[in-house]
Design a protein around this motif. Structure first.
Motif, PDB file in Angstrom:
ATOM      1  N   VAL A   7      -1.838   3.192   3.185  1.00  0.00           N
ATOM      2  CA  VAL A   7      -0.533   3.808   2.949  1.00  0.00           C
ATOM      3  C   VAL A   7       0.370   2.716   2.388  1.00  0.00           C
ATOM      4  CG1 VAL A   7       1.427   5.025   3.932  1.00  0.00           C
ATOM      5  CG2 VAL A   7      -0.860   5.404   4.859  1.00  0.00           C
ATOM      6  N   ILE A   8       0.747   2.823   1.125  1.00  0.00           N
ATOM      7  CA  ILE A   8       1.494   1.755   0.474  1.00  0.00           C
ATOM      8  C   ILE A   8       2.988   1.893   0.738  1.00  0.00           C
ATOM      9  CG2 ILE A   8       1.807   2.970  -1.735  1.00  0.00           C
ATOM     10  CD1 ILE A   8       1.112  -0.798  -1.253  1.00  0.00           C
ATOM     11  N   LEU A   9       3.627   0.760   0.976  1.00  0.00           N
ATOM     12  CA  LEU A   9       5.078   0.678   1.093  1.00  0.00           C
ATOM     13  C   LEU A   9       5.527  -0.393   0.105  1.00  0.00           C
ATOM     14  CD1 LEU A   9       7.876   1.131   2.259  1.00  0.00           C
ATOM     15  CD2 LEU A   9       7.247  -0.318   4.216  1.00  0.00           C
ATOM     16  N   ALA A  10       6.115   0.017  -1.013  1.00  0.00           N
ATOM     17  CA  ALA A  10       6.447  -0.897  -2.107  1.00  0.00           C
ATOM     18  C   ALA A  10       7.945  -0.922  -2.366  1.00  0.00           C
ATOM     19  CB  ALA A  10       5.699  -0.483  -3.378  1.00  0.00           C
ATOM     20  N   HIS A  11       8.361  -1.901  -3.166  1.00  0.00           N
ATOM     21  CA  HIS A  11       9.780  -2.019  -3.501  1.00  0.00           C
ATOM     22  C   HIS A  11      10.188  -0.912  -4.466  1.00  0.00           C
ATOM     23  CE1 HIS A  11      13.652  -3.728  -4.656  1.00  0.00           C
ATOM     24  NE2 HIS A  11      13.528  -4.541  -3.612  1.00  0.00           N
ATOM     25  N   LYS A  12      11.373  -0.391  -4.228  1.00  0.00           N
ATOM     26  CA  LYS A  12      11.875   0.735  -5.012  1.00  0.00           C
ATOM     27  C   LYS A  12      12.477   0.248  -6.328  1.00  0.00           C
ATOM     28  CE  LYS A  12      14.603   4.958  -4.323  1.00  0.00           C
ATOM     29  NZ  LYS A  12      15.558   5.649  -3.403  1.00  0.00           N
ATOM     30  N   SER A  13      11.634  -0.304  -7.195  1.00  0.00           N
ATOM     31  CA  SER A  13      12.082  -0.826  -8.485  1.00  0.00           C
ATOM     32  C   SER A  13      10.858  -1.112  -9.349  1.00  0.00           C
ATOM     33  CB  SER A  13      12.903  -2.115  -8.297  1.00  0.00           C
ATOM     34  OG  SER A  13      12.086  -3.140  -7.756  1.00  0.00           O
TER      35      SER A  13
END
Length: 497
Positions: free
Chosen positions: A414-420
């Motif tokens: 489950v990926i959690l990445a920067h919103k950009s």
């Protein structure tokens, strides 16, 4: 004679003097320009004679890649080795050269490193040209005016590369745009570039204009109106020069929609620019089991990325600390068993010192027993860590693409990445209407997102993981090779065989 008449006479004499000096000055300027042009032509003739001698000796044309850090373990190096492998397989009658500054290793050791880290093997040997002055592009050499210093340094490093070996086709695969005019106009080479990240961008200008502190905009600058205004002018001038250098490229490939927007605004060459997503070894992660994780006693959060300042590992550690504090405060039984695993490569002593500082931060926050550092690990160990993880973590602001994000999704995390940047525009996007991951942009947002992911039912997490894995097939090695070869075909067709 009145004072007015004397002034008129003086002005007339001054005008005559300037007129007499004008012609010699014009003549001198013309002479200097002629000498400069002759010097450039002489250097060009000398370099082309070197290339002709090399060509007569080898009997085939040469494509050279400028990649001073080719022995590093990042996404840019994966692009390099996949690109060379694709070209070797398509064009067996062409030689390939890599300009590298990795003086402490042999060519075979570099190739062994590519096989070990990326599972990439070349079909035949390539030539390495070793550059002795890679220090000229090290950011540590330029504590101030770093962009300008590194760019000027890259010109000198490019000159060393050009005088050591003159190729038929030159590819800058690491973002040193100021080497392009050098190889095109002095070396007489066809030139191309693969841009991972623009050296300067409108986002960087916005950060300075709005006086926001970042890793490349320290507090003493953001707190000063004068220094911020000066830095904006400096960035604008540099952006103009960068655009002029980049526009020399015959072929421009960029790695994401985000990079495309910035390169089009700076280099202004839309007809020569295309998006070629970087290769992600998704197939190597597809055998990681995709099953419910409800019976796990410990949930692992894994981060994959080089230990560079822009990757913002500090944000990961601080957000992880907040999650631990909240779970302890709320007494959330099973979720107490959490650990953070930071996996990445160290390019130099600065990166190694950065790891030591991060370990110090872990000690300071009291999470050292929950955070593991895995440096320059083999591919099989990376795969094992990915298989054991629940969440893939990414925190770089305006990441140009995000190969580590894609690999986590391919491994079913489950990926959690920067919103950009690339994660927001190209990667963590809905697939057939289904969610593929989570985005956040600050410390509290990351902590909340981690808690939300862990609070999901195992079945809900499994569905997001399935969507993510299915969505990343467009970033496979095969897709990259097809798009890269299609983009390169016009330039490769100009090589005389």
């Amino acid at each position: 004679m009145s004072g007015h008449d004397q002034l008129v006479i003086c002005l007339c004499e001054l005008t005559r003097l300037l007129w007499k000096l004008l012609l010699p000055l014009v003549f001198l300027c013309v002479l200097l320009i002629a000498v400069l042009v002759l010097l450039v032509l002489a250097v060009r003739f000398w370099l082309q004679s070197k290339r002709n001698a090399q060509r007569a000796r080898d009997g085939r044309p040469t494509v050279a890649f400028f990649h001073p850090y080719c022995n590093a373990g990042g996404g840019g190096e994966r692009v390099l080795w996949c690109a060379i492998r694709a070209l070797q397989n398509r064009y067996p009658d062409i030689n390939f050269v890599v300009y590298t500054g990795d003086l402490g290793v042999t060519g075979q050791q570099i190739l062994d490193g590519a096989r070990r880290r990326f599972n990439i093997m070349l079909s035949r040997p390539i030539q390495f040209v070793y550059l002795r002055h890679r220090l000229l592009v090290e950011p540590g050499l330029f504590p101030h005016f770093t962009l300008l210093g590194q760019s000027v340094g890259s010109i000198f490093l490019g000159w060393e590369a050009l005088t050591e070996f003159v190729p038929d086709l030159y590819i800058d695969s690491m973002g040193y745009a100021f080497t392009l005019p050098l190889f095109r106009y002095l070396g007489g080479c066809s030139v191309g570039s693969y841009v991972h990240y623009p050296t300067i961008s409108t986002d960087m200008l916005s950060v300075v204009r709005e006086r926001n502190p970042r890793f490349n905009n320290p507090d003493y600058v953001s707190n000063s109106l004068f220094l911020s205004a000066f830095k904006v002018v400096y960035y604008c001038i540099f952006a103009l020069l960068y655009g002029m250098a980049g526009s020399c490229s015959d072929l421009i490939m960029v790695n994401s929609s985000w990079t495309l927007d910035h390169i089009l605004s700076l280099w202004r060459a839309p007809n020569r620019t295309s998006v070629v997503f970087p290769p992600c070894d998704v197939s190597a992660f597809l055998d990681v089991p995709l099953e419910e994780d409800g019976d796990r006693k410990c949930h692992s959060i894994v981060s994959v990325g080089q230990f560079r300042p822009e990757k913002d590992h500090r944000l990961q550690i601080r957000a992880f600390k907040k999650v631990l504090d909240r779970t302890r405060r709320e007494g959330t039984g099973g979720r107490e068993a959490l650990k953070l695993v930071l996996i990445g490569g160290c390019r130099n002593h600065e990166d190694e010192d950065r790891v030591l500082m991060l370990k110090g931060l872990c000690q300071e926050l009291g999470v050292a027993d929950r955070v593991e550092f895995k440096l320059n690990i083999p591919f099989e160990e990376l795969k094992r860590e990915m298989g054991e993880a629940t969440i893939g973590l990414h925190t770089m602001w305006n990441e140009h693409f995000g190969i580590g994000v894609v690999e986590c999704m391919a491994a079913g995390k489950v990926i959690l990445a920067h919103k950009s940047g690339g994660p927001k525009l190209d990667i963590v996007v809905p697939f057939e209407g289904g969610q593929t991951g989570f985005l956040a942009d600050e410390e509290d947002g990351y902590a909340e997102a981690i808690e939300r992911i862990l609070a999901l039912s195992p079945a809900s997490r499994l569905q997001i993981r399935r969507n993510a894995r299915q969505s990343v097939s467009r970033f496979s090695d095969q897709e990259f090779e097809a798009c890269f070869l299609a983009a390169m075909e016009p330039l490769m067709g100009t090589l005389e065989r």
